[in-house]
Scaffold this motif. Structure first.
Motif, PDB file in Angstrom:
ATOM      1  N   LEU A 286       0.833  -1.198   0.000  1.00 31.52           N
ATOM      2  CA  LEU A 286       0.000   0.000   0.000  1.00 31.52           C
ATOM      3  C   LEU A 286       0.869   1.250   0.000  1.00 31.52           C
ATOM      4  O   LEU A 286       1.887   1.296   0.692  1.00 31.52           O
ATOM      5  CB  LEU A 286      -0.910   0.001   1.235  1.00 31.52           C
ATOM      6  N   PRO A 287       0.495   2.272  -0.756  1.00 32.48           N
ATOM      7  CA  PRO A 287       1.315   3.485  -0.823  1.00 32.48           C
ATOM      8  C   PRO A 287       1.405   4.193   0.533  1.00 32.48           C
ATOM      9  O   PRO A 287       0.388   4.489   1.149  1.00 32.48           O
ATOM     10  CB  PRO A 287       0.595   4.376  -1.833  1.00 32.48           C
ATOM     11  N   GLY A 288       2.629   4.395   0.997  1.00 27.48           N
ATOM     12  CA  GLY A 288       2.860   5.192   2.197  1.00 27.48           C
ATOM     13  C   GLY A 288       2.576   4.531   3.519  1.00 27.48           C
ATOM     14  O   GLY A 288       2.586   5.197   4.553  1.00 27.48           O
ATOM     15  N   VAL A 289       2.302   3.223   3.526  1.00 29.91           N
ATOM     16  CA  VAL A 289       1.972   2.562   4.793  1.00 29.91           C
ATOM     17  C   VAL A 289       2.401   1.101   4.754  1.00 29.91           C
ATOM     18  O   VAL A 289       2.381   0.461   3.703  1.00 29.91           O
ATOM     19  CB  VAL A 289       0.458   2.675   5.101  1.00 29.91           C
ATOM     20  N   VAL A 290       2.806   0.613   5.911  1.00 31.90           N
ATOM     21  CA  VAL A 290       3.063  -0.814   6.113  1.00 31.90           C
ATOM     22  C   VAL A 290       2.132  -1.240   7.241  1.00 31.90           C
ATOM     23  O   VAL A 290       2.108  -0.622   8.304  1.00 31.90           O
ATOM     24  CB  VAL A 290       4.534  -1.088   6.498  1.00 31.90           C
ATOM     25  N   ALA A 291       1.345  -2.274   6.997  1.00 31.06           N
ATOM     26  CA  ALA A 291       0.383  -2.754   7.986  1.00 31.06           C
ATOM     27  C   ALA A 291       0.836  -4.097   8.540  1.00 31.06           C
ATOM     28  O   ALA A 291       1.421  -4.903   7.816  1.00 31.06           O
ATOM     29  CB  ALA A 291      -1.000  -2.883   7.355  1.00 31.06           C
ATOM     30  N   VAL A 292       0.557  -4.315   9.816  1.00 38.62           N
ATOM     31  CA  VAL A 292       0.936  -5.555  10.493  1.00 38.62           C
ATOM     32  C   VAL A 292      -0.276  -6.039  11.278  1.00 38.62           C
ATOM     33  O   VAL A 292      -0.963  -5.244  11.929  1.00 38.62           O
ATOM     34  CB  VAL A 292       2.120  -5.312  11.469  1.00 38.62           C
ATOM     35  N   ARG A 293      -0.531  -7.353  11.214  1.00 38.57           N
ATOM     36  CA  ARG A 293      -1.666  -7.910  11.959  1.00 38.57           C
ATOM     37  C   ARG A 293      -1.308  -9.295  12.496  1.00 38.57           C
ATOM     38  O   ARG A 293      -0.346  -9.920  12.053  1.00 38.57           O
ATOM     39  CB  ARG A 293      -2.912  -8.000  11.090  1.00 38.57           C
ATOM     40  N   ASP A 294      -2.121  -9.767  13.408  1.00 37.62           N
ATOM     41  CA  ASP A 294      -1.995 -11.110  13.976  1.00 37.62           C
ATOM     42  C   ASP A 294      -2.661 -12.083  13.007  1.00 37.62           C
ATOM     43  O   ASP A 294      -3.841 -11.953  12.695  1.00 37.62           O
ATOM     44  CB  ASP A 294      -2.694 -11.138  15.335  1.00 37.62           C
ATOM     45  N   SER A 295      -1.918 -13.072  12.542  1.00 37.17           N
ATOM     46  CA  SER A 295      -2.476 -14.005  11.560  1.00 37.17           C
ATOM     47  C   SER A 295      -3.614 -14.841  12.117  1.00 37.17           C
ATOM     48  O   SER A 295      -4.433 -15.341  11.365  1.00 37.17           O
ATOM     49  CB  SER A 295      -1.384 -14.919  11.005  1.00 37.17           C
ATOM     50  N   LYS A 296      -3.677 -14.994  13.428  1.00 42.93           N
ATOM     51  CA  LYS A 296      -4.758 -15.773  14.041  1.00 42.93           C
ATOM     52  C   LYS A 296      -6.059 -14.976  14.102  1.00 42.93           C
ATOM     53  O   LYS A 296      -7.113 -15.532  14.380  1.00 42.93           O
ATOM     54  CB  LYS A 296      -4.356 -16.222  15.448  1.00 42.93           C
ATOM     55  N   ASP A 297      -5.996 -13.658  13.882  1.00 43.87           N
ATOM     56  CA  ASP A 297      -7.165 -12.794  13.953  1.00 43.87           C
ATOM     57  C   ASP A 297      -7.173 -11.835  12.762  1.00 43.87           C
ATOM     58  O   ASP A 297      -7.032 -10.628  12.928  1.00 43.87           O
ATOM     59  CB  ASP A 297      -7.139 -12.018  15.277  1.00 43.87           C
ATOM     60  N   PRO A 298      -7.330 -12.371  11.544  1.00 42.17           N
ATOM     61  CA  PRO A 298      -7.229 -11.512  10.363  1.00 42.17           C
ATOM     62  C   PRO A 298      -8.291 -10.419  10.283  1.00 42.17           C
ATOM     63  O   PRO A 298      -8.077  -9.408   9.612  1.00 42.17           O
ATOM     64  CB  PRO A 298      -7.339 -12.482   9.192  1.00 42.17           C
ATOM     65  N   ALA A 299      -9.405 -10.583  10.959  1.00 42.24           N
ATOM     66  CA  ALA A 299     -10.438  -9.550  10.959  1.00 42.24           C
ATOM     67  C   ALA A 299     -10.229  -8.547  12.086  1.00 42.24           C
ATOM     68  O   ALA A 299     -10.944  -7.552  12.181  1.00 42.24           O
ATOM     69  CB  ALA A 299     -11.819 -10.187  11.086  1.00 42.24           C
ATOM     70  N   GLY A 300      -9.248  -8.798  12.924  1.00 37.74           N
ATOM     71  CA  GLY A 300      -8.972  -7.926  14.060  1.00 37.74           C
ATOM     72  C   GLY A 300      -8.196  -6.684  13.651  1.00 37.74           C
ATOM     73  O   GLY A 300      -8.028  -6.391  12.465  1.00 37.74           O
ATOM     74  N   PRO A 301      -7.699  -5.973  14.638  1.00 40.40           N
ATOM     75  CA  PRO A 301      -6.995  -4.725  14.352  1.00 40.40           C
ATOM     76  C   PRO A 301      -5.641  -4.952  13.678  1.00 40.40           C
ATOM     77  O   PRO A 301      -5.053  -6.027  13.781  1.00 40.40           O
ATOM     78  CB  PRO A 301      -6.803  -4.111  15.745  1.00 40.40           C
ATOM     79  N   ALA A 302      -5.187  -3.933  12.995  1.00 37.88           N
ATOM     80  CA  ALA A 302      -3.863  -3.945  12.372  1.00 37.88           C
ATOM     81  C   ALA A 302      -3.127  -2.692  12.824  1.00 37.88           C
ATOM     82  O   ALA A 302      -3.734  -1.632  13.008  1.00 37.88           O
ATOM     83  CB  ALA A 302      -3.985  -3.967  10.855  1.00 37.88           C
ATOM     84  N   LEU A 303      -1.841  -2.833  13.013  1.00 37.58           N
ATOM     85  CA  LEU A 303      -0.991  -1.680  13.294  1.00 37.58           C
ATOM     86  C   LEU A 303      -0.484  -1.152  11.966  1.00 37.58           C
ATOM     87  O   LEU A 303      -0.196  -1.929  11.051  1.00 37.58           O
ATOM     88  CB  LEU A 303       0.195  -2.088  14.157  1.00 37.58           C
ATOM     89  N   THR A 304      -0.373   0.162  11.835  1.00 34.70           N
ATOM     90  CA  THR A 304       0.155   0.737  10.605  1.00 34.70           C
ATOM     91  C   THR A 304       1.354   1.617  10.930  1.00 34.70           C
ATOM     92  O   THR A 304       1.398   2.278  11.962  1.00 34.70           O
ATOM     93  CB  THR A 304      -0.910   1.557   9.860  1.00 34.70           C
ATOM     94  N   PHE A 305       2.323   1.586  10.032  1.00 38.10           N
ATOM     95  CA  PHE A 305       3.566   2.330  10.190  1.00 38.10           C
ATOM     96  C   PHE A 305       3.902   3.020   8.883  1.00 38.10           C
ATOM     97  O   PHE A 305       3.552   2.533   7.805  1.00 38.10           O
ATOM     98  CB  PHE A 305       4.722   1.364  10.519  1.00 38.10           C
ATOM     99  N   SER A 306       4.646   4.099   8.972  1.00 37.70           N
ATOM    100  CA  SER A 306       5.214   4.670   7.752  1.00 37.70           C
ATOM    101  C   SER A 306       6.308   3.720   7.292  1.00 37.70           C
ATOM    102  O   SER A 306       6.877   2.978   8.114  1.00 37.70           O
ATOM    103  CB  SER A 306       5.796   6.053   8.031  1.00 37.70           C
ATOM    104  N   PRO A 307       6.622   3.706   6.007  1.00 37.56           N
ATOM    105  CA  PRO A 307       7.704   2.832   5.549  1.00 37.56           C
ATOM    106  C   PRO A 307       9.026   3.094   6.278  1.00 37.56           C
ATOM    107  O   PRO A 307       9.753   2.158   6.612  1.00 37.56           O
ATOM    108  CB  PRO A 307       7.808   3.139   4.055  1.00 37.56           C
ATOM    109  N   ALA A 308       9.343   4.345   6.581  1.00 37.92           N
ATOM    110  CA  ALA A 308      10.590   4.661   7.289  1.00 37.92           C
ATOM    111  C   ALA A 308      10.575   4.098   8.702  1.00 37.92           C
ATOM    112  O   ALA A 308      11.577   3.546   9.176  1.00 37.92           O
ATOM    113  CB  ALA A 308      10.820   6.170   7.313  1.00 37.92           C
TER     114      ALA A 308
END
Length: 62
Positions: A28-50
């Motif tokens: 995704l442009p301008g963002v890296v998202a991270v989530r728990d694979s056991k809860d794919p519908a749950g929350p995700a953390l987002t970070f700038s690429p840097a």
């Protein structure tokens, strides 16, 4: 944040039995998202690429 187009991939350090795994979406442009694979519908953390690069670099040094 709309993550509907995220292409999630599992960490290469994940075990095959579905244990403690994270998934990362870096297509995704301008963002890296991270989530728990056991809860794919749950929350995700987002970070700038840097910020994500700094995190990964810090983890790799340990």
């Amino acid at each position: 944040m709309d993550l509907s187009r995220a292409r999630w991939r599992k960490s290469t350090r994940s075990n095959g039995s579905g244990g403690a795994c994270v998934e990362v979406a870096d297509n995704l442009p301008g963002v890296v998202a991270v989530r728990d694979s056991k809860d794919p519908a749950g929350p995700a953390l987002t970070f700038s690429p840097a910020a994500w690069r700094a995190f990964v670099s810090g983890v790799a040094r340990r």
